[in-house]
Design a protein around this motif. Structure first.
Motif, short mmCIF file in Angstrom:
data_model
loop_
_atom_site.label_atom_id
_atom_site.label_comp_id
_atom_site.label_asym_id
_atom_site.label_seq_id
_atom_site.Cartn_x
_atom_site.Cartn_y
_atom_site.Cartn_z
N ARG A 106 0.82 -1.21 0.00
CA ARG A 106 0.00 0.00 0.00
C ARG A 106 0.86 1.26 0.00
O ARG A 106 0.37 2.36 -0.28
CB ARG A 106 -0.90 0.03 1.24
CG ARG A 106 -1.88 -1.13 1.35
CD ARG A 106 -2.56 -1.08 2.71
NE ARG A 106 -3.29 -2.31 3.01
CZ ARG A 106 -3.70 -2.65 4.22
NH1 ARG A 106 -3.45 -1.85 5.25
NH2 ARG A 106 -4.36 -3.78 4.41
N GLY A 107 2.13 1.12 0.33
CA GLY A 107 3.00 2.29 0.44
C GLY A 107 3.32 2.57 1.89
O GLY A 107 2.73 1.99 2.80
N PRO A 108 4.26 3.48 2.15
CA PRO A 108 4.72 3.72 3.53
C PRO A 108 3.73 4.45 4.41
O PRO A 108 3.80 4.33 5.63
CB PRO A 108 5.99 4.55 3.33
CG PRO A 108 5.78 5.25 2.04
CD PRO A 108 5.02 4.27 1.17
N GLY A 109 2.81 5.22 3.80
CA GLY A 109 1.86 5.96 4.63
C GLY A 109 2.58 6.82 5.65
O GLY A 109 3.44 7.63 5.30
N ALA A 135 14.67 10.25 -9.88
CA ALA A 135 14.96 9.55 -8.63
C ALA A 135 13.68 8.97 -8.05
O ALA A 135 13.67 7.84 -7.52
CB ALA A 135 15.61 10.51 -7.64
N THR A 136 12.58 9.72 -8.14
CA THR A 136 11.29 9.22 -7.68
C THR A 136 10.87 8.00 -8.49
O THR A 136 10.40 7.00 -7.93
CB THR A 136 10.21 10.32 -7.79
OG1 THR A 136 10.58 11.43 -6.97
CG2 THR A 136 8.85 9.81 -7.36
N SER A 137 11.05 8.08 -9.80
CA SER A 137 10.68 6.95 -10.66
C SER A 137 11.52 5.72 -10.36
O SER A 137 11.01 4.59 -10.41
CB SER A 137 10.84 7.35 -12.14
OG SER A 137 9.94 8.38 -12.49
N ILE A 138 12.79 5.93 -10.06
CA ILE A 138 13.66 4.79 -9.73
C ILE A 138 13.17 4.11 -8.45
O ILE A 138 13.09 2.88 -8.37
CB ILE A 138 15.12 5.25 -9.58
CG1 ILE A 138 15.67 5.64 -10.95
CG2 ILE A 138 15.98 4.15 -8.96
CD1 ILE A 138 17.02 6.34 -10.88
N GLY A 139 12.83 4.91 -7.45
CA GLY A 139 12.31 4.34 -6.21
C GLY A 139 11.05 3.53 -6.45
O GLY A 139 10.88 2.43 -5.91
N ALA A 140 10.15 4.08 -7.28
CA ALA A 140 8.91 3.38 -7.60
C ALA A 140 9.18 2.10 -8.37
O ALA A 140 8.62 1.03 -8.07
CB ALA A 140 7.99 4.30 -8.39
N LEU A 141 10.05 2.19 -9.37
CA LEU A 141 10.39 1.03 -10.19
C LEU A 141 10.95 -0.11 -9.34
O LEU A 141 10.53 -1.27 -9.47
CB LEU A 141 11.41 1.45 -11.25
CG LEU A 141 12.10 0.33 -12.03
CD1 LEU A 141 11.09 -0.39 -12.91
CD2 LEU A 141 13.24 0.89 -12.86
N ARG A 143 10.60 -0.59 -6.17
CA ARG A 143 9.58 -1.10 -5.26
C ARG A 143 8.64 -2.06 -5.98
O ARG A 143 8.30 -3.13 -5.46
CB ARG A 143 8.81 0.07 -4.65
CG ARG A 143 7.75 -0.34 -3.65
CD ARG A 143 7.23 0.89 -2.92
NE ARG A 143 6.01 0.58 -2.22
CZ ARG A 143 4.80 0.67 -2.76
NH1 ARG A 143 4.66 1.06 -4.00
NH2 ARG A 143 3.72 0.37 -2.06
N TYR A 144 8.22 -1.70 -7.20
CA TYR A 144 7.35 -2.59 -7.97
C TYR A 144 8.02 -3.95 -8.18
O TYR A 144 7.41 -5.01 -8.01
CB TYR A 144 7.03 -1.99 -9.35
CG TYR A 144 6.26 -0.70 -9.34
CD1 TYR A 144 5.38 -0.38 -8.31
CD2 TYR A 144 6.40 0.21 -10.38
CE1 TYR A 144 4.68 0.81 -8.32
CE2 TYR A 144 5.70 1.40 -10.40
CZ TYR A 144 4.84 1.70 -9.36
OH TYR A 144 4.14 2.88 -9.38
N PHE A 145 9.28 -3.90 -8.57
CA PHE A 145 10.00 -5.13 -8.89
C PHE A 145 10.19 -6.00 -7.65
O PHE A 145 9.94 -7.21 -7.68
CB PHE A 145 11.35 -4.78 -9.51
CG PHE A 145 12.22 -5.98 -9.77
CD1 PHE A 145 11.89 -6.89 -10.76
CD2 PHE A 145 13.38 -6.18 -9.03
CE1 PHE A 145 12.68 -8.00 -11.00
CE2 PHE A 145 14.18 -7.28 -9.27
CZ PHE A 145 13.83 -8.20 -10.25
N ILE A 146 10.64 -5.38 -6.56
CA ILE A 146 10.92 -6.16 -5.34
C ILE A 146 9.64 -6.72 -4.74
O ILE A 146 9.57 -7.89 -4.36
CB ILE A 146 11.67 -5.29 -4.32
CG1 ILE A 146 13.03 -4.86 -4.89
CG2 ILE A 146 11.88 -6.05 -3.02
CD1 ILE A 146 13.67 -3.71 -4.14
N MET A 147 8.60 -5.89 -4.66
CA MET A 147 7.32 -6.35 -4.12
C MET A 147 6.77 -7.50 -4.96
O MET A 147 6.28 -8.50 -4.44
CB MET A 147 6.31 -5.22 -4.08
CG MET A 147 6.59 -4.14 -3.06
SD MET A 147 6.12 -4.64 -1.40
CE MET A 147 6.56 -3.13 -0.51
N GLY A 148 6.84 -7.32 -6.28
CA GLY A 148 6.32 -8.36 -7.16
C GLY A 148 7.03 -9.68 -6.98
O GLY A 148 6.41 -10.76 -6.98
#
Length: 213
Positions: A106-109, A135-141, A143-148
């Motif tokens: 859900r994200g860090p909240g 840098a924001t996009s890298i963090g998101a990318l 996170r998507y990969f690791i969570m998945g």
């Protein structure tokens, strides 16, 4: 002879007990009644620390985020090496506690450890020269990969029954029944392959940034 005192109820003790329950039985197993029973206390005593079940699960999620190593962003490692080492540490934490991943996704909240994690990645990327938006996009990318990768096992998703893969229907899955027995090796290799590909792509973008000045 004095009776032994029960351990004092604390936020850390509640979180540790809830985390163990989530690990063993999943998110649905957590309730204030069940936790109170596991802790040997009355239900209302939990409300001095957490008002709702959701708050407890948020705290469990944050305790897992706190297990992710962040020193690689502070000890002089280049941005690519730091991202790689952080991703491995992050995945290890999620692999050890897979049932809490839906809450983390859900994200860090407002979770402190989750926010420290996001701050460390973003700060390191900006410090390395990435523009803030990228840098924001890298963090998101990442996170998507690791969570998945933590949501389920690719290899473990195939049954070990050879008869399930009739060559008339699945001519290329003749060895699929062998995947499950090598689950850990296959999943680790897949993670490293994907992570390497992501970092290679980012390295190309970074080289372009440096050339452009």
């Amino acid at each position: 002879m004095a009776r032994p005192r029960k351990p004092l109820l604390s936020t850390d003790r509640i979180v540790e007990t809830a985390r163990a329950l989530v690990d063993a039985e999943g998110l649905a197993a957590v309730s204030t009644r069940r936790l109170a029973a596991e802790l040997g206390v009355s239900g209302p005593s939990l409300y001095n620390h957490f008002r709702t079940k959701d708050q407890i699960l948020e705290a469990v999620a944050d305790s897992v985020s706190a297990q992710v190593e962040l020193s690689m962003f502070e000890d002089g490692r280049d941005w690519r090496t730091a991202l790689h080492d952080w991703a491995v540490s992050y995945r290890t934490a999620l692999r050890d506690h897979p049932n809490i991943v839906p809450v983390l996704a859900r994200g860090p909240g407002r979770r402190p450890a989750g926010l420290r994690l996001a701050d460390a990645v973003f700060g390191a990327m900006v410090g390395a020269g990435w523009p803030p938006a990228q840098a924001t996009s890298i963090g998101a990318l990442m996170r998507y990969f690791i969570m998945g990768s933590a949501l389920g096992s690719f290899a473990g998703g195939f049954v070990d029954d050879e008869s399930a893969y009739d060559p008339a229907d699945y001519p290329h899955l003749g060895q699929a029944h062998l995947l499950a027995e090598q689950q850990e090796k296959i999943d680790e290799r897949a993670f490293e392959t994907g992570l390497g590909a992501l970092l290679d792509g980012l390295a190309v973008q970074y080289a372009e940034l440096v050339r452009e000045g």
